[in-house]
Design a protein around this motif. Structure first.
Motif, mmCIF file in Angstrom:
data_model
loop_
_atom_site.group_PDB
_atom_site.id
_atom_site.type_symbol
_atom_site.label_atom_id
_atom_site.label_comp_id
_atom_site.label_asym_id
_atom_site.label_seq_id
_atom_site.Cartn_x
_atom_site.Cartn_y
_atom_site.Cartn_z
ATOM 1 N N CYS A 63 0.801 -1.230 0.000
ATOM 2 C CA CYS A 63 0.000 0.000 0.000
ATOM 3 C C CYS A 63 0.836 1.283 0.000
ATOM 4 O O CYS A 63 0.330 2.353 -0.330
ATOM 5 C CB CYS A 63 -0.940 -0.010 1.200
ATOM 6 N N GLY A 64 2.117 1.198 0.359
ATOM 7 C CA GLY A 64 2.927 2.410 0.418
ATOM 8 C C GLY A 64 2.544 3.285 1.608
ATOM 9 O O GLY A 64 1.650 2.944 2.380
ATOM 10 N N MET A 65 3.256 4.402 1.774
ATOM 11 C CA MET A 65 2.980 5.284 2.923
ATOM 12 C C MET A 65 2.841 6.733 2.454
ATOM 13 O O MET A 65 3.494 7.151 1.495
ATOM 14 C CB MET A 65 4.124 5.210 3.937
ATOM 15 N N SER A 66 2.043 7.476 3.200
ATOM 16 C CA SER A 66 1.963 8.918 2.951
ATOM 17 C C SER A 66 3.255 9.559 3.466
ATOM 18 O O SER A 66 4.023 8.912 4.185
ATOM 19 C CB SER A 66 0.776 9.501 3.713
ATOM 20 N N ASP A 67 3.480 10.840 3.155
ATOM 21 C CA ASP A 67 4.758 11.425 3.596
ATOM 22 C C ASP A 67 4.833 11.518 5.128
ATOM 23 O O ASP A 67 5.882 11.273 5.713
ATOM 24 C CB ASP A 67 5.043 12.768 2.911
ATOM 25 N N THR A 68 3.706 11.819 5.780
ATOM 26 C CA THR A 68 3.723 11.887 7.252
ATOM 27 C C THR A 68 3.978 10.503 7.847
ATOM 28 O O THR A 68 4.785 10.338 8.764
ATOM 29 C CB THR A 68 2.363 12.401 7.794
ATOM 30 N N ASP A 69 3.262 9.509 7.308
ATOM 31 C CA ASP A 69 3.462 8.147 7.827
ATOM 32 C C ASP A 69 4.898 7.678 7.606
ATOM 33 O O ASP A 69 5.497 7.007 8.446
ATOM 34 C CB ASP A 69 2.502 7.164 7.155
ATOM 35 N N HIS A 117 -0.764 4.148 -3.828
ATOM 36 C CA HIS A 117 -1.179 3.859 -5.213
ATOM 37 C C HIS A 117 -1.949 5.014 -5.856
ATOM 38 O O HIS A 117 -1.873 5.199 -7.067
ATOM 39 C CB HIS A 117 -1.989 2.564 -5.270
ATOM 40 N N ASP A 118 -2.680 5.771 -5.050
ATOM 41 C CA ASP A 118 -3.483 6.841 -5.650
ATOM 42 C C ASP A 118 -2.726 8.171 -5.719
ATOM 43 O O ASP A 118 -3.306 9.206 -6.017
ATOM 44 C CB ASP A 118 -4.802 6.998 -4.881
ATOM 45 N N GLN A 119 -1.465 8.174 -5.427
ATOM 46 C CA GLN A 119 -0.678 9.418 -5.461
ATOM 47 C C GLN A 119 0.230 9.438 -6.687
ATOM 48 O O GLN A 119 0.616 8.392 -7.205
ATOM 49 C CB GLN A 119 0.201 9.531 -4.207
ATOM 50 N N ASP A 120 0.583 10.655 -7.118
ATOM 51 C CA ASP A 120 1.513 10.774 -8.244
ATOM 52 C C ASP A 120 2.948 10.807 -7.765
ATOM 53 O O ASP A 120 3.847 10.276 -8.405
ATOM 54 C CB ASP A 120 1.232 12.058 -9.034
ATOM 55 N N LEU A 121 3.116 11.453 -6.628
ATOM 56 C CA LEU A 121 4.476 11.571 -6.102
ATOM 57 C C LEU A 121 4.633 10.766 -4.825
ATOM 58 O O LEU A 121 3.696 10.614 -4.040
ATOM 59 C CB LEU A 121 4.794 13.040 -5.793
ATOM 60 N N GLY A 122 5.811 10.283 -4.625
ATOM 61 C CA GLY A 122 6.098 9.546 -3.398
ATOM 62 C C GLY A 122 7.010 10.351 -2.490
ATOM 63 O O GLY A 122 7.247 11.540 -2.711
ATOM 64 N N THR A 123 7.532 9.661 -1.464
ATOM 65 C CA THR A 123 8.388 10.319 -0.483
ATOM 66 C C THR A 123 9.733 9.608 -0.432
ATOM 67 O O THR A 123 9.792 8.372 -0.471
ATOM 68 C CB THR A 123 7.738 10.234 0.919
#
Ligand code: ADP
Ligand code: MG
Length: 616
Positions: A63-69, A117-123
């Motif tokens: 699932c990947g992580m958000s930048d805060t997570d 998955h629903d984001q264009d950019l990652g961290t």
């Protein structure tokens, strides 16, 4: 007195905690792959350099992580998997302590790239020894990509504690094996220094087991499938004939988690009782599924033991299921079925005539002492054998050993002289009255009683001294194979063989690593049986794994010992009188004729008085 208690800085606390969670590169691999599984990944790639010292990379499509997570994930006790203490009793994820990433970041350099998955950019986050070096947006694949570099760079004591690369790699392979078996549906690959060790695509359990342990295991797997209100048990047990002398193919899993369970292991061993030789261990791949509330995985972060609420009931269900499976396949031992316990699982007993007892394969033509009959060439079995120089120099100790053991038939009262010719004569006379007993012992009358020799240990001693001599004199005789044989090993055995290839070469083996866990044997030591080189290598590896670690022992010696053990005449092998005499002859030409290379006693004398007492 001033107050002296202070709170430790986080970085120090994390380093200390890391000592518990991360003991070696394999621990990092385990934690990160488990995180990927918890993140719902269906594909996990593991890339390792230098057994994990330089690089451990884990790429997943979870699932990947958000930048805060992503930033939070490195904090101690930061987890998305539980919210309250109560959640611990409903754990379906591998992790929940929130310690792994904080620990890893404290003792290595970590680069994380992650994208939902629903984001264009990652961290992208770069951390070194708990310090954040940078965090920025990055364009990357969905999922998570961890790179752990320079493990233990700031904990030299830990780094020193690491074993050799093959040993550390073996730990990594073992972790991957466990996780891959526990999660057959997930695709997992493992590459080391660029070459593939595993490339496993998602499959059912049977296919997964076969792709890890090789196709030979397939026809040896007996399915297990039992469902009760308490527990569901599925998986496979191995046919008795597939049992080995060492551990390696015994796996328990509970709710997709590998576990060790000595108590359940005993349930299985008892089910196999009487259909296996006493020192053989059957293979098993047993999967338990039960309500998470009925188990406690919370014992220790790195411990693989798990407590069960209804342990003894499950023990009985397990044992009954294994017996049932063996029964269905007509592998029914002559057991007392009352022992099956209170669980009532029908045990089909079919045609007894069909019962297959485990066999030990013995080549009837195998005659280790008969050089003329084949190309086999056993040490010192030449008809007109004269001891090698070192051995000849040892004749006086031979004599002292034989003192008091002089053959009973001899009329002569004087002590034997240290004259080789005289010995020769005496031996021959002794040997005439030697007999083999139970195809295991050699009995020789001596003056003070009856000498008993263990035939296998004696032959091990003879082979061992010859192998050591080859190593010491560098007179390596390699007998080229007419038809070089290729063979494939499971990944951990392949790593083990690779680590001892040089020593094997110094003994006369010509073995090449083909990559992908396969090897080719072009030649074997001139001093060994050459008819079954692959079998010898396989049993050599078994012996090697089996022998306890003894740091005093040099690796080369250990190889020689294992090789001697693997190639010695087995028990159960009938010897001709001439072979018996050769064996005794060669044994007493050895430097240490009374102990096996492993230090086990190989001969003993039953005193005459004991016979007299027996018949009083
Ligand atoms: P735990 O697994 O016990 O929760 P970790 O320190 O291993 O603790 O991980 C902390 C958190 O980081 C996890 O709870 C999870 O939310 C997140 N995380 C770690 N690895 C991944 C990954 N590969 N994909 C998505 N999230 C991850
Ligand atoms: Mg974790």
């Amino acid at each position: 007195m001033p107050d002296i208690i202070q709170l430790l800085p986080d970085s120090v606390a994390n380093q200390i905690a890391a000592g518990e969670v991360i003991q070696r590169p394999a621990s990092v691999v385990k934690e990160l792959v488990e995180n990927a599984i918890d993140a719902g990944a269906t594909q996990i790639k593991v890339n390792i350099k230098d057994a994990g010292r330089t690089l451990i990379q884990i790429i997943d499509n979870g699932c990947g992580m958000s930048d805060t997570d992503a930033r939070m994930s490195f904090e101690r006790h930061a987890t998305s998997k539980i919210k309250s203490a109560n959640d611990i009793f409903a754990i379906r994820t591998m992790g929940f302590r929130g310690e792994a990433l904080a620990s890893i970041a404290a003792i290595a350099e970590v680069e994380l790239r992650t994208k939902e998955h629903d984001q264009d950019l990652g961290t992208f986050i770069h951390i070194s020894g708990s310090n954040i070096i940078s965090q920025e947006p990055v364009s990357c694949d969905s999922g998570t990509n961890f790179q752990i570099k320079n493990l233990f760079f700031n904990v030299p004591a830990r780094r020193k504690f690491l074993k050799s690369n093959p040993a550390e790699l073996k730990h990594i392979i073992n972790e991957i094996q466990r996780i891959a078996l526990a999660n057959a549906d997930i695709s997992i690959s493992l590459h080391h220094n660029g070459s593939a060790i595993y490339e496993l695509t998602g499959a059912n359990k049977r296919v997964r087991i076969v792709s890890i342990f090789g196709k030979n295991i397939n026809q040896n797997l007996i399915p297990i499938d039992t469902e009760t209100s308490l527990v569901k048990i599925t998986g496979f047990i191995g046919q008795p004939k597939h049992a080995r002398k060492t551990f390696g193919e015994q796996f328990f899993f509970v709710n997709h988690r590998y576990m060790k369970h000595p108590f359940f292991h005993r349930a299985i061993m008892q089910a196999y009782e009487k259909i296996l030789p006493p020192d053989a261990i059957p293979s098993y791949f047993i999967y338990f599924e039960l309500n998470p509330a009925d188990i406690d995985v919370n014992i220790h972060p790195t411990k693989t033991e798990i407590k069960f609420e209804n342990e003894s009931a499950i023990w009985q269900i397990l044992q009954a299921s294994v017996r049932e499976a063996l029964g269905k396949f007509n592998i029914v031992p002559s057991i007392d079925f009352d022992q099956a316990g209170s669980v009532d699982i029908p045990m089909p007993l079919r045609d007894y005539a069909d019962i297959r007892t485990p066999e030990i394969k013995v080549n009837p033509d195998y005659n280790p002492f008969n050089q003329a009959s084949s190309t086999r060439n056993y040490p010192g079995t030449e008809k007109s054998y004269t001891p090698a120089p070192t051995q000849r120099g040892n004749l006086s100790s031979w004599q002292s050993l034989y003192k008091g053991l002089e053959p009973d038939f001899s009329e002569k009262k004087e002590e034997p002289e240290a004259d080789p010719v005289q010995f020769k004569m005496e031996e021959q006379q002794t040997l005439k009255s030697s007999v083999q007993f139970k195809n295991k012992y050699i009995l020789t009358p001596v003056k003070s009683g009856l000498m008993v020799i263990d035939q296998k240990r004696a032959h091990e001693r003879i082979l061992y001294e010859r192998l050591i001599q080859v190593m010491e004199t560098n007179e390596v005789a390699c007998q080229q194979q007419l038809f070089p044989e290729t063979f494939e090993l499971n990944a951990s055995d392949a790593a083990l063989l690779t680590s001892i290839l040089t020593d094997l070469r110094s003994l006369g083996f010509d073995i090449r690593d083909f990559g992908k866990n396969s090897f080719i044997i072009n030649g074997t030591p001139g001093v060994l049986d050459t008819s079954t080189p692959v079998e010898i290598i396989e049993s050599l590896l078994e012996e090697f794994k089996n022998s306890p670690v003894n740091l005093q022992e040099k690796a080369r010696e250990k190889v020689a010992i294992s090789l001697a053990q693997a190639s010695a005449i087995p028990y159960g092998h009938a010897l001709k009188p001439v072979e018996i005499s050769e064996l005794i002859d060669n044994l007493f030409a050895c430097q240490t004729p009374n102990f096996s290379p492993k230090g086990k006693k190989l001969l003993s004398i039953m005193p005459l008085e004991d016979f007299e007492k027996l018949l009083k």
